[in-house]
Scaffold this active site. Structure first.
Site, mmCIF file in Angstrom:
data_model
loop_
_atom_site.group_PDB
_atom_site.id
_atom_site.type_symbol
_atom_site.label_atom_id
_atom_site.label_comp_id
_atom_site.label_asym_id
_atom_site.label_seq_id
_atom_site.Cartn_x
_atom_site.Cartn_y
_atom_site.Cartn_z
ATOM 1 N N HIS A 49 -12.625 -3.085 2.504
ATOM 2 C CA HIS A 49 -11.188 -3.158 2.765
ATOM 3 C C HIS A 49 -10.851 -2.807 4.217
ATOM 4 C CE1 HIS A 49 -6.930 -2.273 0.939
ATOM 5 N NE2 HIS A 49 -6.843 -2.707 2.182
ATOM 6 N N HIS A 88 -7.344 -2.972 9.201
ATOM 7 C CA HIS A 88 -8.495 -3.763 8.780
ATOM 8 C C HIS A 88 -9.367 -4.061 9.999
ATOM 9 C CE1 HIS A 88 -6.222 -5.518 5.009
ATOM 10 N NE2 HIS A 88 -6.286 -4.197 5.005
ATOM 11 N N HIS A 107 -3.115 2.563 8.429
ATOM 12 C CA HIS A 107 -4.137 1.824 7.681
ATOM 13 C C HIS A 107 -4.374 0.490 8.366
ATOM 14 C CE1 HIS A 107 -6.262 -0.535 4.807
ATOM 15 N NE2 HIS A 107 -5.194 -1.197 4.387
ATOM 16 N N GLU A 153 0.808 -1.214 0.000
ATOM 17 C CA GLU A 153 0.000 0.000 0.000
ATOM 18 C C GLU A 153 0.847 1.273 0.000
ATOM 19 O OE1 GLU A 153 -2.897 -0.037 -0.682
ATOM 20 O OE2 GLU A 153 -3.989 -1.720 0.190
#
Length: 210
Positions: free
Chosen positions: A151, A91, A89, A71
């Protein structure tokens, strides 16, 4: 603490809080024209500083033996269009639930103002692609957080600590919303109500001295 040491510290915290699973999620810190980022394929609670690659803002590997996170293009795109100096980031469960069912997270609590109000869900694109990077960049315009369709979530800050705390807040807001849906229809704060919160914060009451 160096940027690479910070990645290890907050990587462990992300795992401990259940914000990531397996090798998912990635973090980065920018200093000048260099970005320290978590590596691809390594669980965040197993990182050591030397494992974390350093790239320049064009994406060229400057230091490290491991490949940067897949990413990284998204991180660099965000750095290129915001004042961010750190990105997280994850999940996380409730964030991903909202990201798979909604087009935005409405402000059901005034703390949403810390993220910029309504949190947009970036359109879906395959991970690690320029398309996803562009979609996230658009969803973050004027915000400190965004969700990524099917996502996860992403937050930005002036420091990694700030970005991480905003990730925790984003997950809390998503959980409040999801659990609220199980009881009834969550009440969304109006623009006027949110403006009143801002005014209250900028003009706190003065209490008389005894």
């Amino acid at each position: 603490m160096s940027p690479r040491e910070q990645l290890c510290e907050y990587g462990r915290r992300a795992v401990d809080l259940g914000l990531v699973i397996g090798t998912s999620g990635n973090l980065s810190v920018r200093e000048g024209d260099l970005v320290a980022v978590t590596p691809s394929g390594v669980a965040l609670d197993r990182l050591t500083p030397e494992m974390c690659p350093v790239v320049d803002v064009a994406g060229h590997l400057v230091e490290g033996d491991l490949q940067p996170s897949s990413e990284t293009p998204m991180h660099l795109a965000v750095y290129g269009t915001t004042d961010a100096r750190a990105i997280v980031h994850t999940h996380s469960v409730f964030g991903t639930v909202v990201a798979t069912t909604m087009t935005e997270l409405p402000p059901v609590h005034y703390n949403a103002l810390m993220l910029g109000g309504v949190v947009k869900v970036a359109e879906y694109a395959t991970y690690g692609t320029p398309e996803l990077a562009a979609n996230v960049r658009a969803a973050l315009e004027g915000k400190r957080a965004a969700l990524m369709a099917n996502h996860g979530g992403v937050t930005i800050g002036g420091t990694l600590e700030e970005a991480f705390e905003l990730t925790r807040l984003l997950e809390w807001l998503c959980e409040v919303y999801v659990r609220g849906l199980g009881v009834g229809k969550p009440t969304v704060l109006t623009d006027e109500q949110l403006a009143a919160v801002v005014d209250r914060a900028l003009n706190p009451p003065e209490f008389p001295r005894l």
